[in-house]
Design a protein around this motif. Structure first.
Motif, PDB file in Angstrom:
ATOM      1  N   SER A  17       0.715  -1.130  -0.093  1.00  0.00           N
ATOM      2  CA  SER A  17      -0.097  -0.035   0.022  1.00  0.00           C
ATOM      3  C   SER A  17       0.907   1.215   0.082  1.00  0.00           C
ATOM      4  O   SER A  17       0.527   2.227  -0.811  1.00  0.00           O
ATOM      5  CB  SER A  17      -0.906   0.114   1.106  1.00  0.00           C
ATOM      6  N   LEU A  18       1.880   1.341   0.824  1.00  0.00           N
ATOM      7  CA  LEU A  18       2.852   2.384   0.877  1.00  0.00           C
ATOM      8  C   LEU A  18       3.374   2.614  -0.441  1.00  0.00           C
ATOM      9  O   LEU A  18       3.330   3.787  -0.790  1.00  0.00           O
ATOM     10  CB  LEU A  18       3.904   2.048   1.804  1.00  0.00           C
ATOM     11  N   VAL A  22       2.659   5.901  -2.887  1.00  0.00           N
ATOM     12  CA  VAL A  22       3.566   6.877  -3.208  1.00  0.00           C
ATOM     13  C   VAL A  22       3.703   6.906  -4.836  1.00  0.00           C
ATOM     14  O   VAL A  22       3.969   8.125  -5.110  1.00  0.00           O
ATOM     15  CB  VAL A  22       5.049   6.323  -2.533  1.00  0.00           C
ATOM     16  N   ASN A  23       3.862   5.806  -5.328  1.00  0.00           N
ATOM     17  CA  ASN A  23       4.009   5.907  -6.847  1.00  0.00           C
ATOM     18  C   ASN A  23       2.690   6.534  -7.513  1.00  0.00           C
ATOM     19  O   ASN A  23       2.975   7.276  -8.467  1.00  0.00           O
ATOM     20  CB  ASN A  23       4.137   4.403  -7.309  1.00  0.00           C
ATOM     21  N   LEU A  24       1.600   6.481  -7.086  1.00  0.00           N
ATOM     22  CA  LEU A  24       0.333   6.907  -7.550  1.00  0.00           C
ATOM     23  C   LEU A  24       0.277   8.371  -7.354  1.00  0.00           C
ATOM     24  O   LEU A  24       0.002   9.168  -8.238  1.00  0.00           O
ATOM     25  CB  LEU A  24      -0.871   6.349  -6.933  1.00  0.00           C
ATOM     26  N   MET A  25       0.759   8.640  -6.312  1.00  0.00           N
ATOM     27  CA  MET A  25       0.845  10.223  -5.656  1.00  0.00           C
ATOM     28  C   MET A  25       1.873  11.009  -6.787  1.00  0.00           C
ATOM     29  O   MET A  25       1.412  11.896  -7.405  1.00  0.00           O
ATOM     30  CB  MET A  25       1.017  10.227  -4.475  1.00  0.00           C
ATOM     31  N   SER A  26       3.066  10.499  -6.680  1.00  0.00           N
ATOM     32  CA  SER A  26       4.105  11.047  -7.436  1.00  0.00           C
ATOM     33  C   SER A  26       3.849  11.102  -9.007  1.00  0.00           C
ATOM     34  O   SER A  26       4.090  11.900  -9.751  1.00  0.00           O
ATOM     35  CB  SER A  26       5.523  10.437  -7.065  1.00  0.00           C
ATOM     36  N   GLY A  27       3.323  10.079  -9.452  1.00  0.00           N
ATOM     37  CA  GLY A  27       2.979   9.728 -11.020  1.00  0.00           C
ATOM     38  C   GLY A  27       1.858  10.543 -11.313  1.00  0.00           C
ATOM     39  O   GLY A  27       2.003  11.360 -12.293  1.00  0.00           O
ATOM     40  N   SER A  28       0.989  11.027 -10.566  1.00  0.00           N
ATOM     41  CA  SER A  28      -0.117  11.925 -10.783  1.00  0.00           C
ATOM     42  C   SER A  28       0.492  13.300 -10.740  1.00  0.00           C
ATOM     43  O   SER A  28       0.023  14.266 -11.731  1.00  0.00           O
ATOM     44  CB  SER A  28      -1.086  11.682 -10.052  1.00  0.00           C
ATOM     45  N   LEU A  29       1.233  13.559  -9.663  1.00  0.00           N
ATOM     46  CA  LEU A  29       1.814  15.128  -9.650  1.00  0.00           C
ATOM     47  C   LEU A  29       2.690  15.268 -10.947  1.00  0.00           C
ATOM     48  O   LEU A  29       2.739  16.478 -11.388  1.00  0.00           O
ATOM     49  CB  LEU A  29       2.346  15.141  -8.131  1.00  0.00           C
ATOM     50  N   GLY A 142      -3.753   9.250   0.198  1.00  0.00           N
ATOM     51  CA  GLY A 142      -4.396   8.231   1.416  1.00  0.00           C
ATOM     52  C   GLY A 142      -4.133   7.022   1.536  1.00  0.00           C
ATOM     53  O   GLY A 142      -3.725   6.502   2.467  1.00  0.00           O
ATOM     54  N   ILE A 143      -3.864   6.450   0.362  1.00  0.00           N
ATOM     55  CA  ILE A 143      -3.358   4.834   0.438  1.00  0.00           C
ATOM     56  C   ILE A 143      -1.993   4.685   1.074  1.00  0.00           C
ATOM     57  O   ILE A 143      -1.694   3.879   1.594  1.00  0.00           O
ATOM     58  CB  ILE A 143      -3.248   4.372  -1.045  1.00  0.00           C
ATOM     59  N   MET A 144      -1.088   5.874   0.705  1.00  0.00           N
ATOM     60  CA  MET A 144       0.025   5.912   1.465  1.00  0.00           C
ATOM     61  C   MET A 144       0.089   5.794   2.993  1.00  0.00           C
ATOM     62  O   MET A 144       0.720   5.262   3.768  1.00  0.00           O
ATOM     63  CB  MET A 144       1.058   7.145   1.032  1.00  0.00           C
ATOM     64  N   LEU A 145      -0.671   6.840   3.367  1.00  0.00           N
ATOM     65  CA  LEU A 145      -1.136   6.813   4.960  1.00  0.00           C
ATOM     66  C   LEU A 145      -1.587   5.716   5.474  1.00  0.00           C
ATOM     67  O   LEU A 145      -1.224   4.994   6.507  1.00  0.00           O
ATOM     68  CB  LEU A 145      -2.019   8.136   5.294  1.00  0.00           C
ATOM     69  N   MET A 146      -2.482   4.993   4.610  1.00  0.00           N
ATOM     70  CA  MET A 146      -3.192   3.492   4.936  1.00  0.00           C
ATOM     71  C   MET A 146      -2.146   2.500   5.057  1.00  0.00           C
ATOM     72  O   MET A 146      -2.023   1.776   6.123  1.00  0.00           O
ATOM     73  CB  MET A 146      -4.229   3.277   4.005  1.00  0.00           C
ATOM     74  N   THR A 195      10.735   3.627   1.374  1.00  0.00           N
ATOM     75  CA  THR A 195      11.662   3.393   2.378  1.00  0.00           C
ATOM     76  C   THR A 195      11.673   4.059   3.642  1.00  0.00           C
ATOM     77  O   THR A 195      11.983   3.298   4.682  1.00  0.00           O
ATOM     78  CB  THR A 195      13.094   3.026   1.648  1.00  0.00           C
ATOM     79  N   VAL A 196      11.876   5.376   3.285  1.00  0.00           N
ATOM     80  CA  VAL A 196      11.787   6.119   4.627  1.00  0.00           C
ATOM     81  C   VAL A 196      10.417   5.819   5.415  1.00  0.00           C
ATOM     82  O   VAL A 196      10.508   5.802   6.683  1.00  0.00           O
ATOM     83  CB  VAL A 196      11.811   7.644   4.275  1.00  0.00           C
ATOM     84  N   GLY A 197       9.301   5.822   4.693  1.00  0.00           N
ATOM     85  CA  GLY A 197       8.146   5.513   5.357  1.00  0.00           C
ATOM     86  C   GLY A 197       8.043   4.240   6.344  1.00  0.00           C
ATOM     87  O   GLY A 197       7.889   4.427   7.474  1.00  0.00           O
ATOM     88  N   LEU A 198       8.774   3.144   5.936  1.00  0.00           N
ATOM     89  CA  LEU A 198       9.183   1.952   6.592  1.00  0.00           C
ATOM     90  C   LEU A 198       9.949   2.377   7.848  1.00  0.00           C
ATOM     91  O   LEU A 198       9.578   1.777   8.775  1.00  0.00           O
ATOM     92  CB  LEU A 198       9.679   0.872   5.607  1.00  0.00           C
ATOM     93  N   THR A 199      10.872   3.066   7.770  1.00  0.00           N
ATOM     94  CA  THR A 199      11.804   3.406   8.615  1.00  0.00           C
ATOM     95  C   THR A 199      11.271   4.202   9.805  1.00  0.00           C
ATOM     96  O   THR A 199      11.572   3.954  10.878  1.00  0.00           O
ATOM     97  CB  THR A 199      13.058   4.297   7.983  1.00  0.00           C
TER      98      THR A 199
END
Length: 317
Positions: A17-18, A22-29, A142-146, A195-199
């Motif tokens: 999900s993370l 992240v990929n959906l958000m950055s790809g869309s932006l 939202g999916i990133m936060l989830m 990776t930072v999110g997991l950290t």
């Protein structure tokens, strides 16, 4: 066995999900701002400093340092940018990408469904291409936060598993191992933010020490260079110089921070507590402080760094 299975499922679902978010958000932006990227990079990069600012702003808007770096490599290859301009953009791209980590460190995970619903509504009702992509970016956020939330569900179960808990106790204090894991993980998922999110989750859950978290962050910065290197296989000399300028910049900065780990750790903690923040912000701030310090150290020596890269990769190569 049941506890371990739950932990593995949570880690798999949370990580997926993370990464997807992240990929959906950055790809869309990136799609929203793509037409602006080349224009800004070609018009506002007269000096190394303005190149740094342009790289920071563009990456902050797209949240993809990889995309900005690859575009920069292409523009240098076509003669639209000089290597000096490209190096400045790389400094800025590394700084701009830290904004995602800052958002991750805020306690916004409970609002994940609201971002997803709002994003879907915007996407469905929006008629313009850019508006629909804003909706996609909100859904991705939202999916990133989830994903961060799901990863956090594993913490209580890890506490119950003696084997996994002891593994983290044994290896969760080693910054050198952290650097290697962070580098490999980022190379595999193609997302430093993931990776930072997991950290952040591992450190805030008490499973790894701050030194190990710093190692993961440093490895993450090295791993993010992988795509730039892949993209220049068989490419022109200017393109390969740009990719290596990016790679060596991150390697030198990361190794320097690793050698001076205690001083770097103290700097991040001082910065965090000076802002009145608690330790939950330490990992995100470490990511930001590292890239700010790297740019500040390299900036005065850019002229010599460019000459070194040109010497390292001559036209006869």
């Amino acid at each position: 066995m049941t506890v371990i299975l739950i932990i593995l499922l949570n880690l798999a679902a949370g990580s997926a999900s993370l990464i997807f978010g992240v990929n959906l958000m950055s790809g869309s932006l990136e799609k929203i701002n793509m037409h602006r990227i080349r224009r800004v990079l070609s018009r506002f990069t007269a000096s190394v400093f303005t190149s740094l600012i342009a790289g920071t702003v563009i990456t902050a808007l797209t949240q993809s340092s990889t995309a900005v770096t690859l575009i920069t490599v292409g523009m240098v290859s076509s003669g639209m940018l000089s290597l000096t301009q490209a190096v400045g953009i790389i400094y800025g791209a590394n700084i701009g990408t830290t904004i995602t980590a800052q958002f991750m460190s805020f306690k916004l995970t409970d609002f994940a469904p609201l971002f997803i619903i709002a994003g879907l509504v915007i996407k469905i009702l929006g008629k313009k291409y850019s508006v629909k992509n804003i909706g996609n970016a909100a859904v991705g956020f939202g999916i990133m936060l989830m994903g961060i939330n799901i990863l956090g569900w594993s913490i209580p179960y890890i506490e119950k598993s003696n084997f996994i808990k002891n593994t983290f106790i044994k290896y969760g204090n080693n910054p050198y191992l952290g650097l290697i894991i962070g580098m490999i993980a980022t190379m595999l998922v193609h997302s430093s933010s993931a990776t930072v999110g997991l950290t952040i989750v591992l450190f805030n859950g008490g499973l790894i020490s701050f030194d190990a978290a710093l190692g993961l962050i440093l490895g993450d910065n090295i791993g993010t260079c992988f795509m730039a290197q892949i993209s220049t296989i068989g490419a022109t000399v200017p393109a390969r110089r740009t990719a290596w300028a990016h790679t060596l910049y991150n390697i030198i900065g990361s190794l320097l921070a690793l050698v001076l780990l205690s001083q770097f750790s103290h700097c991040v903690k001082s910065f965090t507590f000076m802002l009145g923040q608690d330790k939950s912000r330490l990992v995100a701030n470490a990511h930001t402080v590292f890239n700010l310090l790297s740019a500040a150290i390299f900036l005065p020596f850019t002229r010599y760094y460019v000459k070194f890269i040109e010497w390292l990769i001559p036209y006869s190569s």
